[in-house]
Write a protein that holds these residues in place. Structure first.
Motif, PDB file in Angstrom:
ATOM      1  N   LEU B 153       0.842  -1.205   0.000  1.00 23.83           N
ATOM      2  CA  LEU B 153       0.000   0.000   0.000  1.00 23.83           C
ATOM      3  C   LEU B 153       0.873   1.249   0.000  1.00 23.83           C
ATOM      4  N   ALA B 157       0.590   2.507  -3.756  1.00 28.02           N
ATOM      5  CA  ALA B 157      -0.568   3.393  -3.703  1.00 28.02           C
ATOM      6  C   ALA B 157      -0.174   4.772  -3.184  1.00 28.02           C
ATOM      7  N   ALA B 158       0.440   4.793  -1.995  1.00 25.87           N
ATOM      8  CA  ALA B 158       0.729   6.071  -1.366  1.00 25.87           C
ATOM      9  C   ALA B 158       1.892   6.801  -2.026  1.00 25.87           C
ATOM     10  N   HIS B 161       1.380   6.141  -6.437  1.00 29.83           N
ATOM     11  CA  HIS B 161       0.015   6.497  -6.883  1.00 29.83           C
ATOM     12  C   HIS B 161      -0.445   5.625  -8.043  1.00 29.83           C
ATOM     13  N   TRP B 162       0.034   4.388  -8.102  1.00 25.46           N
ATOM     14  CA  TRP B 162      -0.382   3.521  -9.203  1.00 25.46           C
ATOM     15  C   TRP B 162      -1.749   2.917  -8.956  1.00 25.46           C
ATOM     16  N   PHE B 163      -2.067   2.684  -7.703  1.00 26.68           N
ATOM     17  CA  PHE B 163      -3.319   1.996  -7.369  1.00 26.68           C
ATOM     18  C   PHE B 163      -4.019   2.755  -6.252  1.00 26.68           C
TER      19      PHE B 163
END
Lengths: 607, 320
Positions: B153, B157-158, B161-163
């Motif tokens: 994550l 993500a964080a 920023h891909w997911f």
């Protein structure tokens, strides 16, 4: 390489390429505003709606939904929480005996399904709550005699005894008669089973979608009588852990976050595009005493329990209060995000709260604690460092703490240490909230570290200490005849100034008689993206909450920072970059080709 | 005849197991020393009359034996959730599909990759490749899945920023292909967490099973006949080594409905694992009972399918 093999590679590559194109184009709801779509305020929370059914409302987010989706008879002033215009105009007409209150209901208001709202809906709501005994809002009705609507604009509230209940104001939603009348007279289970989506209401926003465990979505009422909202939609998104909530706010997946834990809150203090807000919460932490002891020794009239009889001695309770360093609890347990407790009425409710002056304050003083215990006869007679009862018997107490609550266990550990320091042999027992309810119900504890939420009107808090609440909402079945009298007086006076005086006296009484010690007032820690939205205010002003206020007023002032909307939208999760997808396609083609080429060169099995 | 008797025996065993589970399911929750109505209503302002009425409505006023008979004769009458007063079937139903996607896809992927890694590892036993596979799969297998998920994550993500950070979907208004892509994007990180975390189990069993088979005489005969290594592996060794994996995979599919509470919490994914935890915490008896019933039924049915499949794949088991 065979033709079929080549087709397989091309198919996989095409699939990957099309996924990459779609993924890159995927946008969050907030971003859609940049392309002319609805302006959506997305708020992250670790809570979820329990139910959109009005009469299942239990918790903070349920009430937030209720008072966005529905109007109230009278609203709470945005700055002071005093009564002000709601669906009805303030002030209403009061009869000379204080038993009849006549309200003028505003005209031109419609329910979200287009049906006109009239005084008949208002009368229906109050009668529904009264006749079906809906516990959630029943206490706001006062000693009600009847609710009438002689015409579409007039609502009459008649009481058996005078009361300020009609202008408290009553914190309950006005519901549509044409939706809820079919449940009138039905049992509570049937009433509470009604799904209520979409929730037909007259409020500033209307619940249109709810996915349990994921989000709830409310659309703006563009014809709202209180002003057209700037935002078109509010989405409350559920996060199961606060770290993800913080990351979502930083990442731009949400525009605001509430109920952030102190440690997480500190991490976003200096982020330039995030504004934080510390507000008075609607919750206090307390150390509550149990007055249910052995039969015969129990507090007069209370059912039996296992509480130590020493807790019925006011000097012992005061000594315990003197041993507690509340400022240390604020600093060490909540990292400064709370304030020292005193009265049972929260500081949020400035119009009601009484505060002890310097001479009345029971602060941290181990010496005063020891002195009180000595004079009460609790002395260390055997020199082991712990006191015995006046009869010379061993004496020990237990503090119950609750693992599900944010601060209970930490607070309990410190309190136990301080009590041991003044010679009270004390141990700690930590249980789940479910187990705690069992022990509370059975009266099987000495004292516990728990807390209460409080509503704007003080009646719901003050009634916790009356005899009729024993085995119901009372912590330890405390009761006192003088307090009972005061409670009845404030409950049945129609003179607000008189009621203020009585409520102040009651708070002082509880502070001095100590059925519980208010440890601290928790704070609400909230934050929002200042590059996305502006116009955030609090209710009450200036130390209130942005979210979990008492109506839609705060939301009506929130507007997008339109100049930055397009920039902001691209900072949210933007998908896997195109170069990664291209690299993936190339790798798939190369590996696939190599694999199939290798197979083609091998000889057949000629067994 | 042997096959039919084998099948009948297995089906009868499954029915008896199901009855036993239902009975245990009922009494287990009633042994808990707590009052479900008190817990159900703790945060609500109910009058005493309402509370008493609830006790009657949920059958809690009846004798235990009567409650049991009602329960055993209506096992799928799940009633209403204590917490939300919504039908338990709805409460569970809205989380079934997200759970099947998350745990089902993860199970399939971890099986496929675990088996392939196990084959590669066993066939090159003792080599550097084998050691690398063993170390890496065991490392990921021993990591707490919630911690590993949090790392993914933070990274993908964080930071990159891909997911998305969390959830099952980001845009509730999306339809068709847009909805599929939206859900798929939200699935990538949680599925990756579970897949990488659990493929070690499959790879170890496959490796161990294949090593055993590689020492069998028929494999030696196949090599002696001059077959290429690849064909010996693909046509003789692996099919025989797959038997334990087939049983394991079918059984594990029975666990799919149990969800993955750690990963669901990290990614705020609306799955059945978290629902079960919440129901236990809130003592929401109807939801707890329904979840345990579903979970038990899934495992029993999976066990039955595994027994039947194994009997089909290995006739020696049927005729034993």
């Amino acid at each position: 390489m065979s033709k079929r093999s080549l087709q397989a590679i091309l198919l996989v590559s095409t699939l990957v390429a099309s996924l990459s194109a779609s993924g890159a184009a995927a946008q969050s709801p907030s971003a859609s505003a940049a392309s002319g779509g609805p302006v959506t305020l997305t708020i992250g929370s670790t809570s979820d709606l329990v139910s959109p059914n009005v009469f299942k409302a239990c918790c903070a987010l349920d009430y937030e939904f209720l008072f966005l989706n529905y109007d109230q008879l009278l609203n709470f002033d945005k700055d002071t929480l005093a009564a002000t215009d709601g669906l009805a105009y303030y002030p209403p007409e009061e009869s000379t005996d204080g038993k009849t209150w006549t309200f003028k209901i505003r005209t031109g208001v419609k329910w979200s399904d287009g049906v006109p709202l009239t005084a008949k809906d208002v009368a229906f709501t109050f009668n529904f709550i009264k006749d079906n005994h809906m516990g959630a809002f029943f206490n706001y009705l006062g000693d009600a005699k009847s609710f009438e609507a002689p015409d579409d604009e007039t609502f009459i509230w008649r009481l058996n005894t005078p009361s300020t209940a009609p202008i408290a104001p009553p914190w309950l939603p006005i519901i549509p008669e044409h939706i809820w009348s079919r449940f009138d007279g039905k049992d509570a289970k049937t009433i509470k089973e009604f799904k209520n989506i979409p929730a037909v209401g007259s409020g500033a926003f209307n619940l249109t979608d709810w996915k349990p465990g994921q989000y709830m979505s409310l659309d703006a009422n563009k014809d709202y009588w209180g002003g057209t909202p700037y935002i078109d939609r509010i989405v409350w998104k559920v996060y199961d852990n606060p770290e993800a909530l913080k990351l979502a706010l930083i990442n731009g997946e949400i525009d605001a976050a509430e109920a952030l834990p102190p440690a997480i809150f500190q991490q976003i203090q200096n982020v330039s595009n995030i504004t934080t807000n510390v507000s008075n919460a609607n919750y206090y932490d307390d150390l509550a005493f149990n007055f249910r002891g052995a039969p015969g020794a129990a507090f007069p009239g209370s059912p039996a329990g296992t509480a130590d009889p020493s807790l019925q001695n006011l000097d012992v309770r005061k000594a315990i209060a003197y041993s507690i360093d509340k400022q240390a609890l604020v600093d060490r347990v909540t990292l400064g995000y709370s304030s020292v407790g005193s009265s049972v009425i929260l500081p949020t409710y400035t119009q009601w709260q009484w505060q002890p002056d310097a001479s009345q304050t029971i602060g941290f003083s181990p010496e005063a604690a020891k002195s009180l215990l000595d004079s009460a006869g609790y002395k260390d007679t055997n020199g082991d460092g712990f006191r015995e009862t006046p009869n010379g018997e061993p004496w020990s107490l237990q503090v119950l703490t609750i693992t599900d609550l944010t601060y209970s266990v930490q607070e309990g550990k410190l309190i136990v240490g301080w009590m041991n320091d003044v010679g009270i042999k004390t141990s700690i027992k930590s249980v789940s909230e479910s187990k705690a309810y069992d022990l509370w119900g059975a009266g099987d504890f000495d004292m516990y570290v728990w807390g209460w939420g409080a509503e704007p009107d003080p009646d719901s808090t003050l009634q916790l200490f009356i005899k009729s609440q024993c085995e119901w909402w009372s912590d330890g079945c405390y009761s006192d005849p003088a307090y009972e009298k005061m409670y009845a007086s404030q409950h049945t006076t129609a003179d607000m100034a008189n009621r203020h005086d009585i409520v102040s006296q009651m708070q002082q009484f509880l502070y001095e008689q100590m059925p519980l010690v208010i440890l601290l007032y928790e704070k609400d820690l909230q934050a929002y993206r200042n590059d996305r939205f502006t116009g955030f205010t609090t209710q009450p002003s200036p130390v209130g909450s942005i979210f979990y206020a008492f109506g839609p007023q705060v939301y009506l002032g929130i507007k997008p920072v339109s100049a930055n909307q397009e920039t902001a939208s691209t900072s949210s999760s933007s998908g896997v970059p195109i170069w990664v997808w291209i690299a993936l396609v190339v790798v798939v083609v190369i590996l696939g080709g190599a694999f199939l080429a290798r197979r083609g060169k091998s000889s057949e099995d000629t067994e | 005849m042997g096959s039919r008797r084998y099948l009948l025996k297995k089906i009868l065993q499954a029915f008896f197991t199901m009855w036993f589970v239902l009975t245990m399911n009922f009494f287990l929750f009633r042994i808990l020393p707590s009052d479900p109505v008190a817990n159900m209503t703790k945060a609500q302002k109910l009058t005493r009359a309402e509370s008493a009425a609830l006790r009657i409505e949920f059958g809690l006023d009846k004798p235990m034996l009567q409650q049991y008979l009602i329960y055993i004769t209506h096992p799928f009458n799940w009633g209403l959730s204590f917490q939300s007063s919504r039908p338990v079937a709805d409460v569970i139903g809205e989380r079934v599909w997200p759970t099947l996607l998350l745990v089902g896809i993860s199970t399939i992927l971890s099986t496929i990759f675990g088996v392939l890694i196990g084959i590669s590892s066993a066939w090159r036993r003792g080599s550097r490749l084998d050691v690398n596979w063993l170390v890496s799969t065991m490392t990921f297998y021993s990591m707490p899945d919630f911690w590993f998920g949090m790392m993914l994550l933070l990274a993908f993500a964080a930071t990159l920023h891909w997911f998305p950070i969390s959830g099952y979907m980001g845009d509730p208004t999306a339809t068709g292909w847009g909805h599929i892509v939206d859900v798929a994007r939200h699935l990538v990180l949680p599925v990756t967490t579970l897949t990488i975390g659990y493929l070690g189990e499959y790879s170890l069993i496959m490796r161990s099973s294949l090593i055993d088979v590689m020492n069998e005489d028929f494999v030696g005969v196949a090599r002696a006949k001059g077959l290429p290594d690849r064909l010996v592996r693909r046509r003789h060794a692996v099919p025989n080594a797959l038997l334990p994996i087939v049983t394991m995979v079918i059984l594990y599919f029975g666990y799919v409905l149990g969800g993955a509470v750690g990963v669901e919490t990290v990614f705020s994914y609306p799955g059945l694992g978290k629902l079960t935890y919440e129901a236990i915490d809130q003592q929401d008896f109807p939801v707890m009972q329904a979840m345990f019933l579903l979970f038990s039924a899934a495992v029993i049915i999976a066990n039955l399918i595994a027994d039947i499949t194994y009997g089909y794949l290995d006739p020696r088991v049927r005729e034993a």
